[in-house]
Design a protein around this motif. Structure first.
Motif, short mmCIF file in Angstrom:
data_model
loop_
_atom_site.label_atom_id
_atom_site.label_comp_id
_atom_site.label_asym_id
_atom_site.label_seq_id
_atom_site.Cartn_x
_atom_site.Cartn_y
_atom_site.Cartn_z
N ILE A 149 1.05 -1.17 0.10
CA ILE A 149 -0.24 0.28 0.24
C ILE A 149 0.49 1.26 0.36
O ILE A 149 0.64 2.41 -0.68
CB ILE A 149 -0.84 -0.16 0.98
CG1 ILE A 149 -1.95 0.88 1.33
CG2 ILE A 149 -0.45 -0.20 2.74
CD1 ILE A 149 -2.72 1.26 -0.02
N SER A 150 1.79 1.17 0.43
CA SER A 150 3.03 2.78 0.86
C SER A 150 3.01 2.81 -1.07
O SER A 150 3.36 3.80 -1.45
CB SER A 150 3.53 2.13 1.53
OG SER A 150 3.81 1.93 2.93
N ASP A 151 3.56 2.42 -1.15
CA ASP A 151 4.11 2.18 -2.51
C ASP A 151 2.50 2.35 -3.50
O ASP A 151 2.98 3.41 -4.58
CB ASP A 151 5.51 1.43 -3.45
CG ASP A 151 6.34 0.60 -2.29
OD1 ASP A 151 6.95 1.88 -2.27
OD2 ASP A 151 6.62 -0.48 -2.62
N ALA A 152 2.12 1.68 -3.63
CA ALA A 152 0.57 2.31 -3.89
C ALA A 152 0.02 3.54 -4.15
O ALA A 152 0.04 4.55 -4.74
CB ALA A 152 -0.51 1.26 -3.82
N TYR A 153 -0.05 3.85 -2.67
CA TYR A 153 -0.17 5.24 -2.23
C TYR A 153 0.91 6.62 -3.05
O TYR A 153 0.29 7.19 -3.35
CB TYR A 153 0.35 5.39 -1.40
CG TYR A 153 -0.64 7.40 -0.63
CD1 TYR A 153 -2.09 6.38 -0.60
CD2 TYR A 153 -0.21 8.28 -0.33
CE1 TYR A 153 -3.29 8.31 -0.14
CE2 TYR A 153 -1.01 9.75 -0.51
CZ TYR A 153 -2.39 9.38 -0.11
OH TYR A 153 -3.11 10.03 0.15
N ARG A 154 1.80 5.78 -3.17
CA ARG A 154 2.99 7.08 -3.51
C ARG A 154 2.94 7.07 -4.72
O ARG A 154 3.17 8.43 -5.83
CB ARG A 154 4.65 6.51 -2.98
CG ARG A 154 5.70 7.21 -3.98
CD ARG A 154 6.39 8.60 -4.07
NE ARG A 154 6.13 9.16 -2.46
CZ ARG A 154 6.32 9.57 -1.40
NH1 ARG A 154 6.67 10.93 -1.99
NH2 ARG A 154 6.89 10.38 -0.25
N ILE A 155 3.03 5.63 -5.78
CA ILE A 155 2.92 6.09 -7.32
C ILE A 155 1.65 6.46 -7.17
O ILE A 155 1.73 7.60 -8.16
CB ILE A 155 1.99 4.61 -7.26
CG1 ILE A 155 3.56 3.89 -7.50
CG2 ILE A 155 1.77 4.53 -9.02
CD1 ILE A 155 3.01 2.43 -8.02
N ALA B 123 9.98 2.54 3.72
CA ALA B 123 8.94 1.76 2.25
C ALA B 123 8.22 2.41 3.05
O ALA B 123 7.37 2.44 2.19
CB ALA B 123 9.28 0.66 3.53
N GLU B 124 7.79 3.05 4.32
CA GLU B 124 6.64 3.40 4.79
C GLU B 124 5.81 4.67 3.77
O GLU B 124 4.56 4.37 3.95
CB GLU B 124 6.35 3.70 6.19
CG GLU B 124 6.72 3.04 6.83
CD GLU B 124 6.25 3.11 8.72
OE1 GLU B 124 6.35 3.73 9.17
OE2 GLU B 124 6.93 2.18 9.09
N GLU B 125 7.41 5.53 3.64
CA GLU B 125 6.56 6.61 2.60
C GLU B 125 6.10 6.51 1.17
O GLU B 125 6.85 7.07 0.14
CB GLU B 125 7.12 7.46 2.65
CG GLU B 125 6.66 8.36 3.52
CD GLU B 125 7.71 9.92 4.38
OE1 GLU B 125 8.26 10.09 3.53
OE2 GLU B 125 7.76 10.22 5.89
N GLY B 126 6.97 5.05 0.46
CA GLY B 126 6.52 4.11 -0.78
C GLY B 126 7.94 5.11 -1.50
O GLY B 126 7.71 5.05 -2.74
#
Lengths: 175, 170
Positions: A149-155, B123-126
């Protein structure tokens, strides 16, 4: 109907779409294309994360002195015709925004605004999908596991990898 | 000027929103009283508070539903309680709530550390995704932060030198 947005709208809304980044002044552009009257209706569908005005971007998005940058609303008010309608569906926060309210008064505008009445509209929208009028499948660009989810939110929030809509898949849906 | 679709009838679903029999956006047109039954409307049973709920001073009662998993606590809770002394038209309400959110972030990190969990901010901030798709932005941010830190360190050390000189009477 003119839409000052990206190419995507050309494909899905079947309207003339223009990128505001390719023009010096979107308000002047809209005045020119409407015989200098201004548009009948302007819809701000952008909201608090709008680009296009350094003053609004710095005070609204960087310093957070406003409830987001009101660039799109500013353009909508200034490019609608006198006595026209400005409809706001873009989302803003509860504090203040820099908006030319004097022009709203002096041009005699009607302002309408709301978030989507999802419960009321959903049956009709599903009807549109069933009838083949709209195809939401085509705007889903990413399928990402819920654990990432963290990467998804950033994307999604940084519009990386040409992201438009993301579908998150929980572990239970993968079994 | 380019005109991409002169014949509007070619647009899939053109005119389908004009059907007056299917017009959910104007409920008042076909008002039956079912929505609220106005005076005869009986309010459904309300949620009962099981924890501290902050209530707006603009309403006499609690809202019909509310969240219970994260009741106000700690310093951020104190700021939130203070914020709710102001009505929603005052900066005292919103600015304090914004402050409380940020204080709550720090409280969360401290709580994590106390429970032996070192937060992995990267990691938590993507940032993995950012690195994968937008390396330029990551490099730009790192350079910005480095320059800013260097500037702050430089300013502080410069002042200290001056101060120490004054203290020792040079």
């Amino acid at each position: 109907m003119w839409s000052i947005d990206w190419n995507l709208q050309r494909k899905f809304a079947f309207c003339e779409a223009y990128n505001f980044k390719s023009m010096k002044d979107p308000v002047l552009f809209l005045k020119k294309t409407t015989d200098w009257f201004g548009a009948d209706v302007c819809i701000d569908a952008v909201g608090c994360e709008a680009e296009g005005s350094p003053l609004q971007t710095i005070t609204g998005r960087k310093l957070m002195m406003q409830a987001g940058s009101a660039t799109a609303l500013h353009w909508a008010i200034n490019s609608v015709k006198k006595g026209g309608i400005v409809s706001v569906v873009g989302v803003y926060g509860p504090t203040d925004n820099l908006v030319p309210i004097g022009n709203v008064v002096n041009k005699g505008l009607t302002i309408r605004a709301n978030q989507t009445s999802v419960k009321r509209l959903l049956p009709k929208l599903i009807g549109h999908i069933e009838a083949g009028h709209i195809s939401p499948k085509e705007i889903i660009t990413h399928h990402i596991p819920l654990e990432e989810i963290s990467d998804a939110y950033r994307i999604f929030s940084d519009k990386l990898d040409n992201c438009i809509k993301t579908v998150l898949i929980p572990p239970s849906a993968r079994k | 000027m380019e005109n991409t679709n002169l014949n509007y009838k070619n647009i899939p679903g053109w005119n389908s929103d004009a059907d007056p029999e299917n017009e959910p956006t104007y409920p008042m047109k076909k008002y039956t009283g079912d929505d609220h039954a106005r005076l005869n409307w009986k309010r459904p049973p309300l949620q009962t508070p099981t924890t501290e709920i902050l209530k707006s001073i603009e309403r006499p009662n609690l809202s019909a539903t509310f969240g219970t998993p994260v009741p106000p606590s700690g310093l951020s809770g104190m700021i939130r309680r203070f914020a709710f002394k102001f009505d929603e038209s005052e900066y005292g309400h919103w600015l304090n709530l914004l402050l409380a959110d940020r204080v709550n972030v720090v409280e969360g990190v401290i709580d994590d550390l106390l429970h032996g969990h070192v937060p992995n901010c990267f990691a938590e901030e993507g940032w993995k995704a950012e690195w994968k798709y937008n390396k330029k932005n990551v490099v730009k941010k790192v350079v910005k932060v480095a320059l800013l830190t260097a500037a702050v360190v430089f300013l502080f050390t410069k002042n200290k030198e001056k101060k120490s000189k004054n203290i020792f009477g040079f």
